[in-house]
Design an enzyme around this catalytic site. Structure first.
Site, PDB file in Angstrom:
ATOM      1  N   GLU A   1      -2.692  -3.295  -3.217  1.00 51.89           N
ATOM      2  CA  GLU A   1      -3.870  -2.437  -3.105  1.00 51.89           C
ATOM      3  C   GLU A   1      -3.873  -1.348  -4.192  1.00 51.89           C
ATOM      4  OE1 GLU A   1      -4.285  -0.875   0.847  1.00 51.89           O
ATOM      5  OE2 GLU A   1      -4.448  -2.871   1.745  1.00 51.89           O
TER       6      GLU A   1
ATOM      7  N   HIS B   1       1.867   3.059  -5.164  1.00 53.76           N
ATOM      8  CA  HIS B   1       0.870   2.691  -6.182  1.00 53.76           C
ATOM      9  C   HIS B   1       1.299   3.105  -7.585  1.00 53.76           C
ATOM     10  CE1 HIS B   1      -1.505   1.525  -2.836  1.00 53.76           C
ATOM     11  NE2 HIS B   1      -1.634   2.757  -2.384  1.00 53.76           N
TER      12      HIS B   1
ATOM     13  N   ASP C   1       0.864  -1.187   0.000  1.00 53.24           N
ATOM     14  CA  ASP C   1       0.000   0.000   0.000  1.00 53.24           C
ATOM     15  C   ASP C   1       0.898   1.234   0.000  1.00 53.24           C
ATOM     16  OD1 ASP C   1      -2.174   1.708   0.175  1.00 53.24           O
ATOM     17  OD2 ASP C   1      -2.418   1.471   2.340  1.00 53.24           O
TER      18      ASP C   1
END
Ligand SMILES: C[S@@+](CC[C@H](N)C(=O)[O-])C[C@H]1O[C@@H](n2cnc3c(N)ncnc32)[C@H](O)[C@@H]1O
Length: 385
Positions: free
Chosen positions: A295, A270, A267
């Site tokens: 994620e 990204h 996380d």
């Protein structure tokens, strides 16, 4: 004297000593009963979350026996604030006696219920015998402590996300997917790593999801990696490490030091290229049977995150890469004519789960083959096509 917070080394020693599912007094005597008791009471205090219990000052005395020794510690709670003291300053409202080994096993041991067979609870004070005696706060505090010790107070991931302010519940709905994958692992001894701690450049901010993992997995050691120094968040079973996920060598060094991992969650930035580099650096350090989650994979479609706004199969994006991993799941069934370049992970990727914005990969052996693909490939080779 007020007792300082437990140290990670002590916690690790207790997690190790409880691993077989039983604890001998001699093992705790060797570790030092005072240290063990303080560590255990610190963990219990953390798990019991007494901060929302307002009310009058209450002292609970714990007498934990080990061999011929008895460690006495007091918990003083007032208006939701609690501290551990070595010497009673006032008469306790409740006295809890128990064998230290049983307490340690209940807190740090495997999931099997620990029967609390050696526990006794005393409520000193003659006013208990009078009708209408107001000791509600005292009862609530002791009830909360014993529920936490017996693992009867088991909030789910969504509740923990809300409690700690993680957006894994709310804007994202990741917790319900994680619950499906993580619930069977909950009481195992685990090592969990999350890339991206939160709070960006603010050293005091972030850590919401690390705290959520720590509280969800009572026997896990949780590590967080971030570009920024987050050491202010460090505590028992929670360690932060500063590293840049664009630097594979630093990630490998983190994994060499703290891995192998049972669960990795990315996380972080990204940015597709960094997400893929992180997968390549960390997936080899996930244990067989472990899970690797990525994620916010919707950034694959957004050029501003290094995604591709036109080609959905671009292997340089996280989603494009994951779609190729899907074919890799069947790597032994592909025909030569498909021309797919094998990936090093093909033989150890056992499952892929896609959810909205989230991918969960299962590590495991993936080398089986049906006889038909072999035969079809042989025919292809014979026909020279
Ligand atoms: C979305 S936040 C993480 C939130 C946290 N996981 C949670 O759920 O509470 C993203 C974090 O990734 C970190 N980050 C961004 N780029 C990074 C990089 N290249 N390497 C490591 N961490 C990075 C940021 O500093 C930020 O703290």
């Amino acid at each position: 004297m007020t007792v300082s917070p437990p140290r990670s080394g002590d916690v690790r020693a207790l997690l190790t000593v409880t691993e077989p599912g039983h604890v001998a007094d001699e093992e705790l005597l060797a570790l030092g009963t005072g240290r063990v008791a303080r560590t255990a009471l610190g963990e219990l205090l953390h798990r019991a979350r007494l901060s929302d219990l307002a009310g009058t000052r209450v002292t609970v005395e714990f007498r934990w026996g080990c061999g011929t020794e008895e460690v006495v510690l007091c918990l003083v709670v007032e208006s939701g604030k609690a501290e551990i003291a070595e010497h009673p300053r006032e008469a306790p409202g409740a006295i809890v006696t128990q064998r230290l080994a049983e307490v340690v096993l209940a807190l740090y041991g495997p999931a099997d219920p620990v029967p609390a067979a050696t526990r006794e609870l005393h409520w000193p004070g003659a006013e208990l015998l009078r009708p209408g005696a107001a000791r509600g706060t005292e009862f609530a505090i002791v009830h909360r402590l014993l529920a936490a010790l017996d693992r009867r107070d088991r909030p789910g991931l969504a509740e923990l996300a809300v409690r700690h302010g993680s957006d894994k519940w709310g804007p994202h709905q990741y917790t319900r997917h994680y619950e499906r994958h993580f619930a069977p692992l909950r009481d195992r001894r685990l090592t969990v790593l999350e890339v991206g701690i939160g709070g960006y450049g603010d050293p005091a901010e972030g850590g919401a999801s690390l705290r959520m993992w720590r509280d969800y997995f009572p026997r896990a050691e949780v590590y967080g990696v971030d570009l920024w120094d987050k050491s202010a968040l460090d505590g028992p079973r929670l360690t932060t490490v500063r590293a840049d996920q664009s630097d594979r060598a630093s990630l490998s060094a983190v994994a060499e030091r703290h891995g192998p991992f049972d669960i990795v969650i990315d996380d972080g930035s990204h940015v597709s290229a960094l997400t893929l580099a992180t997968f390549e650096a960390l997936f080899p350090h996930v244990r067989a049977g472990g899970l690797y989650a990525i994620e916010d994979v919707q950034t694959s479609y957004w050029p501003v995150f290094g995604g591709n706004g036109t080609d959905l199969a671009d292997p340089g994006t996280t989603m494009g890469f994951a779609k190729d991993l899907l074919d890799g799941l069947n790597h032994t069934e592909l025909l030569d004519s498909h021309g797919r370049a094998p990936r090093p992970t093909d033989a150890e990727l056992a499952g892929i789960h896609f959810y909205r914005n989230l991918i969960v990969l299962e590590k495991g052996v993936n080398t089986g083959q049906s006889p038909i693909a072999d035969e079809l490939n042989a025919r292809l080779r014979r026909s020279g096509s």
